[in-house]
Design a protein around this motif. Structure first.
Motif, short mmCIF file in Angstrom:
data_model
loop_
_atom_site.label_atom_id
_atom_site.label_comp_id
_atom_site.label_asym_id
_atom_site.label_seq_id
_atom_site.Cartn_x
_atom_site.Cartn_y
_atom_site.Cartn_z
N MET A 1 10.98 55.64 -25.22
CA MET A 1 11.25 54.70 -24.14
C MET A 1 10.03 53.80 -23.93
O MET A 1 8.91 54.27 -23.98
N THR A 2 10.28 52.55 -23.66
CA THR A 2 9.19 51.63 -23.37
C THR A 2 8.75 51.79 -21.92
O THR A 2 9.52 52.32 -21.10
N PRO A 3 7.55 51.33 -21.58
CA PRO A 3 7.13 51.40 -20.17
C PRO A 3 8.09 50.68 -19.23
O PRO A 3 8.32 51.13 -18.11
N GLU A 4 8.66 49.58 -19.68
CA GLU A 4 9.63 48.85 -18.85
C GLU A 4 10.85 49.71 -18.56
O GLU A 4 11.36 49.75 -17.45
N GLU A 5 11.36 50.41 -19.60
CA GLU A 5 12.53 51.27 -19.43
C GLU A 5 12.22 52.47 -18.53
O GLU A 5 13.05 52.85 -17.71
N GLY A 7 9.93 52.61 -16.12
CA GLY A 7 9.82 52.13 -14.75
C GLY A 7 11.18 51.81 -14.15
O GLY A 7 11.46 52.15 -13.00
N ALA A 8 12.04 51.14 -14.93
CA ALA A 8 13.37 50.78 -14.43
C ALA A 8 14.20 52.03 -14.13
O ALA A 8 14.90 52.08 -13.11
N ARG A 9 14.11 53.03 -15.00
CA ARG A 9 14.89 54.25 -14.79
C ARG A 9 14.44 54.98 -13.53
O ARG A 9 15.26 55.46 -12.74
N LEU A 10 13.13 55.04 -13.31
CA LEU A 10 12.63 55.71 -12.11
C LEU A 10 12.96 54.90 -10.87
O LEU A 10 13.34 55.46 -9.83
N ALA A 11 12.87 53.58 -10.94
CA ALA A 11 13.18 52.72 -9.80
C ALA A 11 14.65 52.84 -9.39
O ALA A 11 14.99 52.74 -8.21
N GLU A 12 15.54 53.07 -10.36
CA GLU A 12 16.97 53.26 -10.06
C GLU A 12 17.20 54.57 -9.29
O GLU A 12 18.12 54.67 -8.49
N SER A 13 16.36 55.56 -9.55
CA SER A 13 16.53 56.88 -8.94
C SER A 13 15.97 56.99 -7.53
O SER A 13 16.32 57.91 -6.81
N VAL A 14 15.08 56.07 -7.16
CA VAL A 14 14.38 56.18 -5.88
C VAL A 14 14.68 54.95 -5.03
O VAL A 14 14.46 53.83 -5.46
N ALA A 15 15.18 55.19 -3.82
CA ALA A 15 15.52 54.09 -2.92
C ALA A 15 14.28 53.28 -2.56
O ALA A 15 13.25 53.83 -2.19
N GLY A 16 14.37 51.97 -2.69
CA GLY A 16 13.29 51.07 -2.29
C GLY A 16 12.16 50.95 -3.29
O GLY A 16 11.15 50.31 -3.00
N ALA A 17 12.30 51.53 -4.48
CA ALA A 17 11.23 51.49 -5.48
C ALA A 17 11.26 50.18 -6.24
O ALA A 17 12.31 49.57 -6.45
N GLN A 18 10.07 49.74 -6.67
CA GLN A 18 9.93 48.54 -7.48
C GLN A 18 9.09 48.90 -8.70
O GLN A 18 8.02 49.49 -8.57
N THR A 44 9.48 63.98 -7.82
CA THR A 44 10.49 64.91 -8.33
C THR A 44 11.32 64.25 -9.43
O THR A 44 11.60 64.88 -10.46
N ALA A 45 11.70 62.99 -9.23
CA ALA A 45 12.46 62.26 -10.26
C ALA A 45 11.64 62.08 -11.53
O ALA A 45 12.16 62.21 -12.64
N ALA A 46 10.35 61.81 -11.38
CA ALA A 46 9.50 61.67 -12.56
C ALA A 46 9.44 62.99 -13.34
O ALA A 46 9.49 63.00 -14.57
N ARG A 47 9.37 64.09 -12.62
CA ARG A 47 9.32 65.40 -13.28
C ARG A 47 10.66 65.77 -13.91
O ARG A 47 10.72 66.15 -15.08
N ASP A 48 11.75 65.63 -13.14
CA ASP A 48 13.04 66.13 -13.59
C ASP A 48 13.79 65.17 -14.51
O ASP A 48 14.43 65.60 -15.46
N GLU A 49 13.74 63.89 -14.22
CA GLU A 49 14.52 62.92 -15.00
C GLU A 49 13.74 62.33 -16.18
O GLU A 49 14.33 61.99 -17.20
N LEU A 50 12.44 62.18 -16.02
CA LEU A 50 11.64 61.57 -17.08
C LEU A 50 10.85 62.61 -17.88
O LEU A 50 10.16 62.26 -18.83
N GLY A 51 10.91 63.87 -17.48
CA GLY A 51 10.22 64.93 -18.20
C GLY A 51 8.71 64.92 -18.03
O GLY A 51 7.99 65.48 -18.85
N CYS A 52 8.22 64.31 -16.94
CA CYS A 52 6.77 64.26 -16.70
C CYS A 52 6.34 65.62 -16.14
O CYS A 52 6.34 65.84 -14.94
#
Length: 185
Positions: A1-5, A7-18, A44-52
């Motif tokens: 995944m690219t950094p843009e992808e 960031g976009a994936r995490l921003a979709e998971s969190v309300a109000g994120a940019q 939590t989304a970074a850990r669970d959804e992005l595997g961080c």
């Protein structure tokens, strides 16, 4: 995944994120700004959804009247990508603790409390500074007393002539005059 992808994936998971990107080329990193109320859900989304699965560090940046930006960097050891999460809190404000999501954040939260004055729930025992120390030394408003208390280490002050005449000493910006700070003030 690219950094843009990322960031976009995490921003979709969190309300109000940019989402955005810091750096470029092989050093590019996803940066996601989240509201303070969404701090734990973003971690939590970074850990669970992005595997961080690796917590790298947490610190703050003093933005003067705007408050402080708390910044955390997390990394995925399996997918080899990372993300910088940022949120803004008022000066001397509080933020939810990341320790339940990343236990390694405890030390960093204690350091951020001592150096910047940002509170986190739980025990924030002194870590680096002696108990009698007053203030938060990484805040931009903190006066560096050593700039006033120590004489110039060189043989001459800048501007001194060979005849021995001295120019008037000028204090660095933000350093109060002697007698305006310290125990005698």
């Amino acid at each position: 995944m690219t950094p843009e992808e990322i960031g976009a994936r995490l921003a979709e998971s969190v309300a109000g994120a940019q989402a955005g990107v810091s750096g470029g080329g092989p050093y590019a990193r996803a940066v996601v700004d989240v509201p303070a109320a969404s701090w734990l859900s973003a971690l939590t989304a970074a850990r669970d959804e992005l595997g961080c699965d690796f917590f790298d560090w947490l610190s703050a940046v003093d933005e003067l009247d705007a408050g402080c930006d708390v910044v955390a960097h997390v990394w995925s050891t399996g997918r080899r990508h990372g993300v910088l999460l940022r949120t803004r809190v008022p000066a001397d404000g509080t933020l939810e603790s990341a320790v339940d999501v990343y236990p390694g954040a405890a030390w960093h939260e204690r350091e951020t409390y001592e150096m910047f004055g940002i509170g986190f729930p739980g025990p924030l025992e002194p870590l680096l500074l002696p108990p009698e120390f007053e203030g938060h030394p990484l805040r931009k408003s903190f006066v560096l007393a050593s700039r006033v208390a120590k004489p110039w280490p060189g043989a001459k002050e800048p501007g001194e002539s060979e005849t021995g005449s001295k120019r008037q000493a000028i204090r660095p910006p933000g350093v109060p005059a002697p007698g305006e700070w310290g125990p005698g003030a």
